[in-house]
Design a protein around this motif. Structure first.
Motif, PDB file in Angstrom:
ATOM      1  N   ALA A 156       0.915  -1.041   0.004  1.00 43.90           N
ATOM      2  CA  ALA A 156       0.087   0.017   0.082  1.00 43.90           C
ATOM      3  C   ALA A 156       0.718   1.356   0.089  1.00 43.90           C
ATOM      4  CB  ALA A 156      -0.790  -0.113   1.184  1.00 43.90           C
ATOM      5  N   ASP A 157       2.310   1.230   0.208  1.00 45.92           N
ATOM      6  CA  ASP A 157       3.211   2.249   0.190  1.00 45.92           C
ATOM      7  C   ASP A 157       3.432   2.991  -1.185  1.00 45.92           C
ATOM      8  OD1 ASP A 157       4.932   1.257   3.048  1.00 45.92           O
ATOM      9  OD2 ASP A 157       3.199   2.650   2.870  1.00 45.92           O
ATOM     10  N   THR A 158       2.976   1.844  -2.107  1.00 46.47           N
ATOM     11  CA  THR A 158       3.207   2.234  -3.612  1.00 46.47           C
ATOM     12  C   THR A 158       2.657   3.308  -4.178  1.00 46.47           C
ATOM     13  OG1 THR A 158       3.524  -0.149  -4.378  1.00 46.47           O
ATOM     14  CG2 THR A 158       2.905   1.473  -5.930  1.00 46.47           C
ATOM     15  N   ALA A 159       3.329   4.339  -4.481  1.00 44.73           N
ATOM     16  CA  ALA A 159       2.932   5.816  -4.630  1.00 44.73           C
ATOM     17  C   ALA A 159       4.069   6.522  -5.102  1.00 44.73           C
ATOM     18  CB  ALA A 159       2.463   6.447  -3.640  1.00 44.73           C
ATOM     19  N   SER A 160       4.075   7.640  -5.762  1.00 48.17           N
ATOM     20  CA  SER A 160       5.029   8.559  -5.915  1.00 48.17           C
ATOM     21  C   SER A 160       5.280   9.638  -4.790  1.00 48.17           C
ATOM     22  CB  SER A 160       4.687   9.724  -6.948  1.00 48.17           C
ATOM     23  OG  SER A 160       4.491   8.885  -8.254  1.00 48.17           O
ATOM     24  N   TYR A 161       6.534   9.933  -4.206  1.00 46.74           N
ATOM     25  CA  TYR A 161       6.868  10.573  -3.117  1.00 46.74           C
ATOM     26  C   TYR A 161       7.434  12.087  -3.795  1.00 46.74           C
ATOM     27  CZ  TYR A 161       5.264   6.697  -0.514  1.00 46.74           C
ATOM     28  OH  TYR A 161       4.548   5.652   0.115  1.00 46.74           O
ATOM     29  N   PHE A 162       7.069  13.038  -2.991  1.00 48.06           N
ATOM     30  CA  PHE A 162       7.680  14.563  -3.370  1.00 48.06           C
ATOM     31  C   PHE A 162       8.224  15.135  -2.141  1.00 48.06           C
ATOM     32  CE2 PHE A 162       6.017  14.703  -7.834  1.00 48.06           C
ATOM     33  CZ  PHE A 162       4.887  13.767  -7.843  1.00 48.06           C
ATOM     34  N   CYS A 163       9.159  15.627  -2.280  1.00 50.04           N
ATOM     35  CA  CYS A 163       9.675  16.700  -1.336  1.00 50.04           C
ATOM     36  C   CYS A 163       9.246  17.967  -1.856  1.00 50.04           C
ATOM     37  CB  CYS A 163      11.069  16.571  -1.007  1.00 50.04           C
ATOM     38  SG  CYS A 163      12.145  17.461  -2.293  1.00 50.04           S
ATOM     39  N   ALA A 164       9.041  18.930  -0.945  1.00 51.62           N
ATOM     40  CA  ALA A 164       8.532  20.217  -1.313  1.00 51.62           C
ATOM     41  C   ALA A 164       9.073  21.170  -0.261  1.00 51.62           C
ATOM     42  CB  ALA A 164       7.147  20.468  -1.505  1.00 51.62           C
ATOM     43  N   THR A 165       9.852  22.222  -0.846  1.00 55.31           N
ATOM     44  CA  THR A 165      10.513  23.125   0.291  1.00 55.31           C
ATOM     45  C   THR A 165       9.643  24.354   0.123  1.00 55.31           C
ATOM     46  OG1 THR A 165      11.839  23.988  -1.962  1.00 55.31           O
ATOM     47  CG2 THR A 165      12.972  22.389  -0.664  1.00 55.31           C
ATOM     48  N   GLU A 166       9.600  24.890   1.428  1.00 55.20           N
ATOM     49  CA  GLU A 166       9.055  26.156   1.655  1.00 55.20           C
ATOM     50  C   GLU A 166      10.148  27.413   2.169  1.00 55.20           C
ATOM     51  OE1 GLU A 166       5.965  26.480   4.827  1.00 55.20           O
ATOM     52  OE2 GLU A 166       4.794  27.406   3.383  1.00 55.20           O
ATOM     53  N   GLY A 167      10.167  28.391   1.377  1.00 59.25           N
ATOM     54  CA  GLY A 167      11.073  29.549   1.682  1.00 59.25           C
ATOM     55  C   GLY A 167      10.137  30.684   2.459  1.00 59.25           C
ATOM     56  N   GLY A 168      10.496  31.785   2.252  1.00 57.82           N
ATOM     57  CA  GLY A 168      10.052  32.778   2.887  1.00 57.82           C
ATOM     58  C   GLY A 168       8.721  33.285   2.571  1.00 57.82           C
ATOM     59  N   TYR A 169       7.838  32.796   1.504  1.00 55.89           N
ATOM     60  CA  TYR A 169       6.791  33.451   0.997  1.00 55.89           C
ATOM     61  C   TYR A 169       5.451  32.387   0.883  1.00 55.89           C
ATOM     62  CZ  TYR A 169       9.782  36.885  -1.045  1.00 55.89           C
ATOM     63  OH  TYR A 169      10.759  37.950  -1.146  1.00 55.89           O
ATOM     64  N   SER A 170       5.853  31.431   1.909  1.00 51.70           N
ATOM     65  CA  SER A 170       4.751  30.486   2.259  1.00 51.70           C
ATOM     66  C   SER A 170       4.055  29.877   0.940  1.00 51.70           C
ATOM     67  CB  SER A 170       3.602  31.182   2.995  1.00 51.70           C
ATOM     68  OG  SER A 170       2.800  30.078   3.704  1.00 51.70           O
ATOM     69  N   THR A 171       5.176  29.449  -0.056  1.00 46.06           N
ATOM     70  CA  THR A 171       4.600  28.691  -1.195  1.00 46.06           C
ATOM     71  C   THR A 171       5.482  27.280  -1.288  1.00 46.06           C
ATOM     72  OG1 THR A 171       6.197  29.705  -2.730  1.00 46.06           O
ATOM     73  CG2 THR A 171       3.891  30.843  -2.391  1.00 46.06           C
ATOM     74  N   LEU A 172       5.180  26.364  -1.912  1.00 47.61           N
ATOM     75  CA  LEU A 172       5.781  25.109  -1.947  1.00 47.61           C
ATOM     76  C   LEU A 172       6.474  24.927  -3.365  1.00 47.61           C
ATOM     77  CD1 LEU A 172       3.424  22.657  -0.261  1.00 47.61           C
ATOM     78  CD2 LEU A 172       5.470  23.824   0.767  1.00 47.61           C
ATOM     79  N   THR A 173       7.623  24.650  -3.413  1.00 42.46           N
ATOM     80  CA  THR A 173       8.477  24.370  -4.632  1.00 42.46           C
ATOM     81  C   THR A 173       8.876  22.983  -4.464  1.00 42.46           C
ATOM     82  OG1 THR A 173       9.458  26.413  -4.616  1.00 42.46           O
ATOM     83  CG2 THR A 173      10.314  24.624  -5.950  1.00 42.46           C
ATOM     84  N   PHE A 174       8.175  22.097  -5.428  1.00 39.48           N
ATOM     85  CA  PHE A 174       8.126  20.520  -5.289  1.00 39.48           C
ATOM     86  C   PHE A 174       9.299  20.065  -6.232  1.00 39.48           C
ATOM     87  CE2 PHE A 174       4.177  19.081  -3.487  1.00 39.48           C
ATOM     88  CZ  PHE A 174       3.594  20.203  -3.399  1.00 39.48           C
TER      89      PHE A 174
END
Lengths: 110, 118
Positions: A82-100
């Motif tokens: 059930a862990d089969t999936a895509s995994y993404f990291c996302a960083t959040e800097g100073g503007y409260s937006t995510l970069t994937f």
């Protein structure tokens, strides 16, 4: 611009094994988050690690963050099909937006 | 567990037509976002919204795009005149707080609307 870039792009393991995924980024961050996406579905938040933290656990998940190397790793222990999936990291800097990043496709075979 | 709800799940539209994608964020969340994922590519930030105004927007979010919170529950993304390259999965997200170094909260994403422009 800051970017999360995961490796490997694809990972295939057997049930019960551990899965490790890595993420690198380029600029300073407030936090780094890991998300999971089942095929064609939405993103599910797994865990958030702040820039002043080095390690965090949540159930079978363990995340590390090395801000000097601008890298993070996600470890899934005792994996299940059930862990089969895509995994993404996302960083959040100073503007409260995510970069994937582009993600790691994990396949766990029974 | 509270969810972010998006409708429709799939929309097909003709090039040049206007589309409105709808989202119902989690009720006690204050920050709202739209992201998109073109097939095979990264998830990209479009816009964030707080206190009834845009907080941040990316270069993608040009004059063809607009967001609105018409009532206390819905959060919409409008694309005025769709192009073929607007075909993507559009994700709405919400968060309780402005996430940052002092927050433990991530974002809650909806299941997405797959927009196909033909």
């Amino acid at each position: 611009s800051q970017q999360g870039e995961e490796d490997p792009q694809a990972l295939s393991i057997q049930e019960g094994e551990n899965a490790t995924m890595n993420c690198s980024y380029k600029t300073s961050i407030n936090n780094l988050q890991w998300y999971r996406q089942n095929s064609g579905r939405g993103l599910v938040h797994l865990i958030l690690i702040r820039s002043n933290e080095r390690e965090k656990h949540s159930g079978r998940l363990r995340v590390t963050l090395d801000t000097s190397k601008k890298s993070s790793s996600l470890l899934i222990t005792a994996s299940r099909a059930a862990d089969t999936a895509s995994y993404f990291c996302a960083t959040e800097g100073g503007y409260s937006t995510l970069t994937f990043g582009k993600g790691t496709m994990l396949l766990v075979s029974p | 567990e509270p969810e972010v709800t998006q409708t429709p799940s799939h929309q097909v539209t003709q090039m040049g037509q206007e589309v409105i994608l709808r989202c119902v964020p989690i009720s006690n969340h204050l920050y709202f976002y739209w992201y998109r994922q073109i097939l095979g590519q990264k998830v990209e930030f479009l816009v964030s919204f707080y206190n009834n105004e845009i907080s941040e927007k990316s270069e993608i979010f040009d004059d063809q795009f607009s967001v609105e919170r018409p009532d206390g529950s819905n959060f919409t993304l409008k694309i005025r005149s769709t192009k073929l390259e607007d075909s993507a999965m559009y994700f709405c997200a919400s968060s309780k707080a402005r996430t940052g170094w002092d927050s433990n909260y991530g974002y809650t994403f909806g299941s997405g609307t797959r927009l196909t422009v033909v």
